[in-house]
Structure formats: structure tokens, C-alpha cells
Design a protein around this motif. Structure first.
Motif, PDB file in Angstrom:
ATOM      1  N   GLY A 133       0.825  -1.212   0.000  1.00  0.00           N
ATOM      2  CA  GLY A 133       0.000   0.000   0.000  1.00  0.00           C
ATOM      3  C   GLY A 133       0.856   1.258   0.000  1.00  0.00           C
ATOM      4  O   GLY A 133       0.558   2.218  -0.714  1.00  0.00           O
TER       5      GLY A 133
ATOM      6  N   TRP B 290       2.338   1.888  -3.426  1.00  0.00           N
ATOM      7  CA  TRP B 290       1.371   2.375  -4.404  1.00  0.00           C
ATOM      8  C   TRP B 290       0.906   3.792  -4.102  1.00  0.00           C
ATOM      9  O   TRP B 290       0.679   4.579  -5.013  1.00  0.00           O
ATOM     10  N   LEU B 291       0.749   4.104  -2.824  1.00  0.00           N
ATOM     11  CA  LEU B 291       0.132   5.379  -2.458  1.00  0.00           C
ATOM     12  C   LEU B 291       1.125   6.421  -1.965  1.00  0.00           C
ATOM     13  O   LEU B 291       0.830   7.613  -1.973  1.00  0.00           O
TER      14      LEU B 291
ATOM     15  N   ASP C  85       2.052   7.100   1.000  1.00  0.00           N
ATOM     16  CA  ASP C  85       1.672   7.721   2.262  1.00  0.00           C
ATOM     17  C   ASP C  85       1.368   6.619   3.270  1.00  0.00           C
ATOM     18  O   ASP C  85       0.538   5.744   2.998  1.00  0.00           O
TER      19      ASP C  85
ATOM     20  N   ASP D 189      -2.348   6.400   4.497  1.00  0.00           N
ATOM     21  CA  ASP D 189      -3.210   5.773   3.497  1.00  0.00           C
ATOM     22  C   ASP D 189      -2.940   4.274   3.430  1.00  0.00           C
ATOM     23  O   ASP D 189      -3.866   3.469   3.302  1.00  0.00           O
ATOM     24  N   ALA D 190      -1.669   3.889   3.522  1.00  0.00           N
ATOM     25  CA  ALA D 190      -1.311   2.468   3.489  1.00  0.00           C
ATOM     26  C   ALA D 190      -1.928   1.730   4.672  1.00  0.00           C
ATOM     27  O   ALA D 190      -2.384   0.589   4.533  1.00  0.00           O
TER      28      ALA D 190
ATOM     29  N   ILE E 245      -5.556   1.188   3.859  1.00  0.00           N
ATOM     30  CA  ILE E 245      -5.668   0.102   2.885  1.00  0.00           C
ATOM     31  C   ILE E 245      -5.480  -1.242   3.580  1.00  0.00           C
ATOM     32  O   ILE E 245      -6.220  -2.185   3.346  1.00  0.00           O
TER      33      ILE E 245
ATOM     34  N   CYS F 158      -5.886  -0.361  -3.660  1.00  0.00           N
ATOM     35  CA  CYS F 158      -5.107   0.874  -3.873  1.00  0.00           C
ATOM     36  C   CYS F 158      -5.606   1.632  -5.100  1.00  0.00           C
ATOM     37  O   CYS F 158      -5.710   2.865  -5.077  1.00  0.00           O
ATOM     38  N   LYS F 159      -5.914   0.914  -6.170  1.00  0.00           N
ATOM     39  CA  LYS F 159      -6.440   1.557  -7.379  1.00  0.00           C
ATOM     40  C   LYS F 159      -7.767   2.246  -7.080  1.00  0.00           C
ATOM     41  O   LYS F 159      -7.990   3.382  -7.501  1.00  0.00           O
TER      42      LYS F 159
ATOM     43  N   TRP G  49      -8.791   3.297  -4.201  1.00  0.00           N
ATOM     44  CA  TRP G  49      -8.473   4.406  -3.291  1.00  0.00           C
ATOM     45  C   TRP G  49      -8.037   5.628  -4.094  1.00  0.00           C
ATOM     46  O   TRP G  49      -8.480   6.746  -3.843  1.00  0.00           O
ATOM     47  N   LYS G  50      -7.168   5.403  -5.084  1.00  0.00           N
ATOM     48  CA  LYS G  50      -6.665   6.517  -5.894  1.00  0.00           C
ATOM     49  C   LYS G  50      -7.742   7.114  -6.796  1.00  0.00           C
ATOM     50  O   LYS G  50      -7.669   8.276  -7.165  1.00  0.00           O
TER      51      LYS G  50
ATOM     52  N   PHE H 275      -9.638  10.997  -2.327  1.00  0.00           N
ATOM     53  CA  PHE H 275      -8.191  10.937  -2.565  1.00  0.00           C
ATOM     54  C   PHE H 275      -7.751  12.003  -3.572  1.00  0.00           C
ATOM     55  O   PHE H 275      -6.748  12.665  -3.389  1.00  0.00           O
TER      56      PHE H 275
END
Length: 161
Positions: A21, A24-25, A27, A30-31, A34, A67-68, A70-71, A76
Motif C-alpha cells: 500500500g 502504491w500510495l 503515504d 493511506d497504506a 488500505i 489501492c487503485k 483508493w486513488k 483521494f
């Protein structure tokens, strides 16, 4: 029974989900979100797998998809880091520690993802291609280009190759 499964999932996958996470992010907060969401999904899904490798691959795929999503979320996309507002009160210092992980985090997402899955999680090119829904040739190209970019970024540092 449910407590044992939760304990197993946390012990087995939380570190990997958190690291994936973060890669990918970019942060940690955020991880962590996730990680919590993926672990909850794993706990509620009673899916079974014939072996540990297939279960692990499914957890990676689930994490990547989370993660996808989330983005893509409006929350976000429309938020700004707290650091962006710091200049209004006090000039914030640049934070660049030059660590290898920081340099990897600076790579474009397509390169960062394959580097992480290959070198941090130990997946082979074919497996990465399946996880990301890309061709093995494209994954190999992204790995090669990521290494070149990292080499350029690390020139003159203690990590120099």
C-alpha cells in the motif's frame, strides 16, 4: 474460530499489505487504511486456496485493486497534503533523506510497482505480469527502465551501483 483467522491474517499478511500500500500510495497513513480494509475483506471472505502461494497472490491482487480504488476515489483526488499549507505560516524545510526507499518512491508508479513486487516481494516477471494484468515483456521493460532511473538518481550517493 474467527479470532484465530483474524490473528493468522494479521500475522501472515499485514506487513506485506502495508508495504505494498505504501509503495502504491506513497503515504503511510493511506497504506494503514488500505491494510485495514484488505484485512477486513480477507476476514469476511471465506475463500480457501489449495496452497499458500495462491493465497498470497490473491492478497497481493486484492491489495493492488484496493489501492487503485483508493486513488480513484473523489476523497483521494481532492485532498491536499498538510505540508502544502505549511508555507502559509512557516516555510517548511525540504525533506529528502536520500534513502533507497525514498528514491524508489520517487519513481513513476509503473516502475515503482514492478520494482516493489520483484525485489521486495520476490515475484518473478511472469507472476508480476499476471498480478498487474500486463505482458511479461512490458514488465521486463519497466524493470529495466526503473533500474536505469534508479541508477541515475543514486549516482554519487552511498547506494551508487
Amino acid at each position: 474460530m474467527e479470532d484465530h483467522r483474524a490473528e493468522y491474517l494479521v500475522e501472515q499478511y499485514s506487513d506485506m499489505i502495508l508495504r505494498l500500500g505504501f509503495s502504491w500510495l506513497g503515504d503511510m497513513d493511506d497504506a494503514m487504511d488500505i491494510c485495514q480494509e484488505v484485512l477486513l475483506k480477507l476476514l469476511t471472505d471465506q475463500r480457501t486456496f489449495p496452497d499458500q502461494g495462491q493465497e498470497r497472490a490473491w492478497v497481493v491482487r486484492l491489495t493492488i485493486n484496493q489501492c487503485k480504488n483508493w486513488k480513484k476515489s473523489a476523497w483521494f483526488r481532492h485532498r491536499a497534503p498538510l505540508e502544502e499549507g505549511l508555507h502559509l505560516a512557516v516555510e517548511a524545510p525540504e525533506l529528502e533523506d536520500g534513502s533507497l526507499l525514498e528514491q524508489i518512491r520517487l519513481l513513476p508508479a509503473k516502475y515503482r510497482q514492478v520494482i516493489y513486487l520483484r525485489y521486495y516481494e520476490g515475484y518473478e516477471v511472469q507472476e508480476i505480469a499476471q498480478l498487474l494484468g500486463r505482458s511479461p515483456g512490458l514488465v521486463s521493460t519497466h524493470l529495466a527502465r526503473a533500474k536505469i532511473k534508479l541508477r541515475e538518481q543514486l549516482e554519487g550517493t552511498c547506494y551508487e551501483v
